[in-house]
Design a protein around this motif. Structure first.
Motif, PDB file in Angstrom:
ATOM      1  N   THR A   1       0.928  -1.296  -0.151  1.00 41.33           N
ATOM      2  CA  THR A   1       0.018   0.205  -0.020  1.00 41.33           C
ATOM      3  C   THR A   1       0.806   1.134  -0.064  1.00 41.33           C
ATOM      4  OG1 THR A   1      -0.113  -0.056   2.376  1.00 41.33           O
ATOM      5  CG2 THR A   1      -2.035  -1.253   1.171  1.00 41.33           C
TER       6      THR A   1
ATOM      7  N   GLU B   1      -8.823  -0.836  -7.273  1.00 43.82           N
ATOM      8  CA  GLU B   1      -9.060  -2.311  -6.757  1.00 43.82           C
ATOM      9  C   GLU B   1      -7.795  -3.091  -7.302  1.00 43.82           C
ATOM     10  OE1 GLU B   1     -12.656  -5.496  -6.792  1.00 43.82           O
ATOM     11  OE2 GLU B   1     -13.126  -3.610  -6.688  1.00 43.82           O
TER      12      GLU B   1
ATOM     13  N   GLY C   1      -9.683  -7.595  -5.416  1.00 42.43           N
ATOM     14  CA  GLY C   1     -10.613  -7.543  -4.391  1.00 42.43           C
ATOM     15  C   GLY C   1     -10.372  -6.296  -3.472  1.00 42.43           C
ATOM     16  N   VAL C   2      -9.379  -5.696  -3.314  1.00 41.41           N
ATOM     17  CA  VAL C   2      -9.054  -4.662  -2.023  1.00 41.41           C
ATOM     18  C   VAL C   2      -8.988  -3.435  -2.729  1.00 41.41           C
ATOM     19  CG1 VAL C   2      -7.448  -4.259  -0.374  1.00 41.41           C
ATOM     20  CG2 VAL C   2      -7.977  -6.897  -0.856  1.00 41.41           C
ATOM     21  N   GLU C   3      -9.631  -2.638  -2.448  1.00 42.37           N
ATOM     22  CA  GLU C   3      -9.162  -1.387  -2.982  1.00 42.37           C
ATOM     23  C   GLU C   3      -8.399  -0.283  -1.955  1.00 42.37           C
ATOM     24  OE1 GLU C   3     -11.871   1.856  -5.130  1.00 42.37           O
ATOM     25  OE2 GLU C   3     -12.583   1.847  -3.030  1.00 42.37           O
ATOM     26  N   ARG C   4      -7.374   0.150  -2.526  1.00 42.98           N
ATOM     27  CA  ARG C   4      -6.361   0.986  -1.597  1.00 42.98           C
ATOM     28  C   ARG C   4      -5.638   1.804  -2.380  1.00 42.98           C
ATOM     29  NH1 ARG C   4      -8.470  -1.618   1.838  1.00 42.98           N
ATOM     30  NH2 ARG C   4      -7.587  -2.700   3.694  1.00 42.98           N
TER      31      ARG C   4
ATOM     32  N   TRP D   1      -2.062   2.357  -3.785  1.00 41.90           N
ATOM     33  CA  TRP D   1      -0.900   1.350  -3.704  1.00 41.90           C
ATOM     34  C   TRP D   1       0.401   2.011  -4.270  1.00 41.90           C
ATOM     35  CZ3 TRP D   1      -2.506  -3.195  -2.089  1.00 41.90           C
ATOM     36  CH2 TRP D   1      -3.897  -3.511  -2.316  1.00 41.90           C
TER      37      TRP D   1
ATOM     38  N   GLN E   1      -1.220 -13.158  -1.305  1.00 39.51           N
ATOM     39  CA  GLN E   1      -2.401 -12.953  -0.711  1.00 39.51           C
ATOM     40  C   GLN E   1      -2.756 -13.975   0.263  1.00 39.51           C
ATOM     41  OE1 GLN E   1      -6.191 -12.375  -3.058  1.00 39.51           O
ATOM     42  NE2 GLN E   1      -6.698 -10.666  -1.873  1.00 39.51           N
TER      43      GLN E   1
ATOM     44  N   GLY F   1      -9.659 -11.427  -0.074  1.00 37.31           N
ATOM     45  CA  GLY F   1      -9.904 -10.260   0.741  1.00 37.31           C
ATOM     46  C   GLY F   1      -8.805  -9.669   1.641  1.00 37.31           C
ATOM     47  N   ALA F   2      -7.834 -10.515   1.967  1.00 38.92           N
ATOM     48  CA  ALA F   2      -6.776  -9.978   2.687  1.00 38.92           C
ATOM     49  C   ALA F   2      -5.872  -8.863   1.636  1.00 38.92           C
ATOM     50  CB  ALA F   2      -5.786 -11.192   2.861  1.00 38.92           C
ATOM     51  N   VAL F   3      -5.064  -7.990   2.308  1.00 42.16           N
ATOM     52  CA  VAL F   3      -4.461  -7.067   1.646  1.00 42.16           C
ATOM     53  C   VAL F   3      -3.201  -7.838   0.881  1.00 42.16           C
ATOM     54  CG1 VAL F   3      -3.013  -4.862   1.780  1.00 42.16           C
ATOM     55  CG2 VAL F   3      -5.304  -5.077   2.982  1.00 42.16           C
TER      56      VAL F   3
END
Length: 543
Positions: A223, A236, A239-242, A244, A262, A266-268
């Motif tokens: 991230t 995204e 499956g993770v929006e951050r 980056w 991963q 769903g995990a970062v």
């Protein structure tokens, strides 16, 4: 005009050789391991076959200095050269130390360090290997010559584990380290960062993840800290929006390369860093990962202060590049020039004893069989041999022993005349090794009596053969006396003269040579260097 000739061994005083042969700013790296002024004599031990006493040893060098005419002369030279800071420092040290052995040592070193500074390129570096006996004084002298701003590191090398100087009756701590003072000539110096391996505990703790193929790795955050304010993109991924660290395209590439981990949907996601792609820990100034040369080490030659090849490879890799010129002005048994050749550098070695030069010459020929190099200062003809005999009879004797492949013989310090100057061991059957004794004469007169003395020595020492090496031609009575000794009868190779007369001139021009059988092919002689594969890379640490 001074010319710097590379891949050359020089025999003689390094001060004169530096002044006469090495041009200004011609050297990329200097490593020197001078005597430490420890007031010890260092014996050079040779390999001795089982069943024979350890008689083949001589004093390789006397590690002591004394104030006298030479020290006074060199002190005056320092006062009248152009580096006034060095002149002031040496004068200050003399006022503090007065005219004693330590001051004589510092004057000798100061004069030579001035010349070493002259021949060093602006991009060059110098590593001076020493111990606590004089390291503090040497650093002051180096500061005056190189400038305190060009001091880079004081490297501590752990050269042994628990040491015998902690024995009962001695107060204080054991000395198990040497000091290497590292200076550059300017701010624009060559330096290639070296890395040491991670220890096992660190690897187990940090690189605890293991792929099915056995590759260890650790993970790091993907991230982008600071979000949009730091210019990190928002999107995204898996499956993770951050926000980056990398663009969407680069993230897709890393995922395709198997670089992203991963733990569950769903995990970062996190970045994978493989252990086998890491260079290790950037090297610090404590070197405790290069052990000294053990008695069983293959590279051990028997020279009393021999340093490990790995130590010199580290220095050369760090402060020079392939093709650069490495100089060792106190080259001893030649570890620095050996490492330089192995790593693809050119080199120059200087030593004041023909014994050391002969040892290095043998070492380099064994380690690099096709290598061509020059040896300067060692006699190459009869005039040179006569000159050496006049200047130093002991060096002449040791050099003459090397001509016939003999180990110098000296049960005690030089001066005791046992009638034996060298020893050769050879194997002729399944029994113990046989012995040849060598007598060297460098005077203008040789007599029949000398032959009789050699015959007696051969009988007394229970030797198979005696070699009489002479600077002047033998007389007819000497030849008759030699013949009267009869023959050594080999069980496999026939008869050999029991007493053989060899002239220096004949040995030099190749018309004469010792005659004896040797089924061991020289393996009972002095220790041999292993053949090197030159690849320009540092060898493995250890033994």
């Amino acid at each position: 005009m001074k010319l710097t000739t590379t891949n050359t061994l020089f025999f003689g005083d390094n001060l004169a050789i530096l002044r006469e042969h090495l041009a200004d700013e011609s050297i990329d790296l200097i490593y020197l391991d001078p005597p430490f002024n420890s007031k010890r004599d260092y014996n050079l031990l040779f390999k001795t076959p089982k069943g024979h006493a350890s008689e083949a040893q001589i004093t390789a060098f006397e590690d002591s200095w004394h104030w006298g005419d030479q020290a006074e002369h060199e002190f005056d030279e320092i006062l009248h050269q152009s580096n006034t800071a060095a002149a002031e420092m040496i004068q200050s040290l003399r006022r503090f130390l007065h005219e004693n052995d330590m001051m004589a040592y510092l004057v000798m070193m100061g004069n030579r360090l001035l010349e070493l500074h002259r021949v060093l390129k602006p991009t060059g570096s110098l590593y001076l290997h020493c111990d606590p006996t004089a390291s503090h004084y040497l650093k002051m002298v180096l500061d005056a010559i190189f400038g305190p701003q060009n001091f880079r590191n004081e490297i501590v090398w752990k050269r042994s584990s628990a040491h015998s100087d902690t024995k009962q009756g001695r107060k204080g701590y054991g000395n198990i380290t040497d000091t290497i003072l590292y200076y550059s000539k300017s701010d624009d110096f060559t330096f290639n960062t070296q890395y040491s391996e991670y220890d096992e505990e660190y690897v187990e703790k940090t690189y605890s993840n293991v792929d099915p193929d056995g590759r260890r790795w650790k993970s790091s955050d993907l991230t982008g800290p600071g979000g949009a304010a730091k210019g990190n993109p928002l999107y995204e991924f898996m499956g993770v929006e951050r926000y980056w660290r990398y663009s969407k395209e680069n993230m897709a590439r890393l995922l395709a390369e198997g670089r992203i981990y991963q733990s569950k949907p769903g995990a970062v996601p996190r970045m994978k860093h493989y252990l086998d792609e890491m260079r290790g820990i950037a090297l610090q100034n404590l070197w405790d990962d290069i052990p000294p040369i053990s008695a069983q080490a293959q590279e051990r030659l028997g020279y009393p202060t021999q340093k490990p090849l790995a130590l010199l490879e580290r220095v050369i890799n760090a402060s020079s590049n392939p093709g650069d010129v490495v100089l060792d002005p106190f080259c001893g048994c030649g570890t620095a020039v050996h490492a330089a050749q192995k790593l693809g550098r050119s080199w120059i070695g200087i030593d004041i004893t023909p014994l050391a030069i002969s040892l290095i010459e043998k070492r380099m020929k064994e380690a690099f069989p096709t290598l061509q190099f020059e040896v300067e200062g060692i006699p190459k003809d009869l005039d040179g041999a006569q000159n050496l005999a006049l200047r130093d009879k002991y060096h002449f004797q040791w050099w003459a022993c090397a001509l016939v492949g003999a180990q110098p013989y000296q049960g005690k310090k030089k001066g005791a005349d046992t009638g034996i100057d060298g020893v050769i061991y050879f194997s002729d059957d399944v029994g113990p090794a046989k012995k040849i004794i060598v007598s060297v004469k460098g005077g203008e007169t040789v007599t029949r009596t000398m032959m009789a003395d050699l015959k007696n020595s051969v009988d007394r020492e229970q030797a198979a053969i005696g070699l009489f090496v002479t600077l002047v031609p033998p007389t007819k009575p000497m030849k008759v006396e030699a013949v009267s000794a009869g023959h050594y009868q080999s069980p496999h190779s026939g008869a050999f003269d029991k007493i053989q007369i060899l002239t220096i001139e004949g040995l030099l021009n190749g018309t004469e040579a010792p005659r004896y059988p040797d089924l061991s092919r020289g393996s009972t002689g002095s220790r041999k260097a292993r053949v090197e594969e030159v690849d320009g890379q540092q060898g493995e640490l250890g033994l």
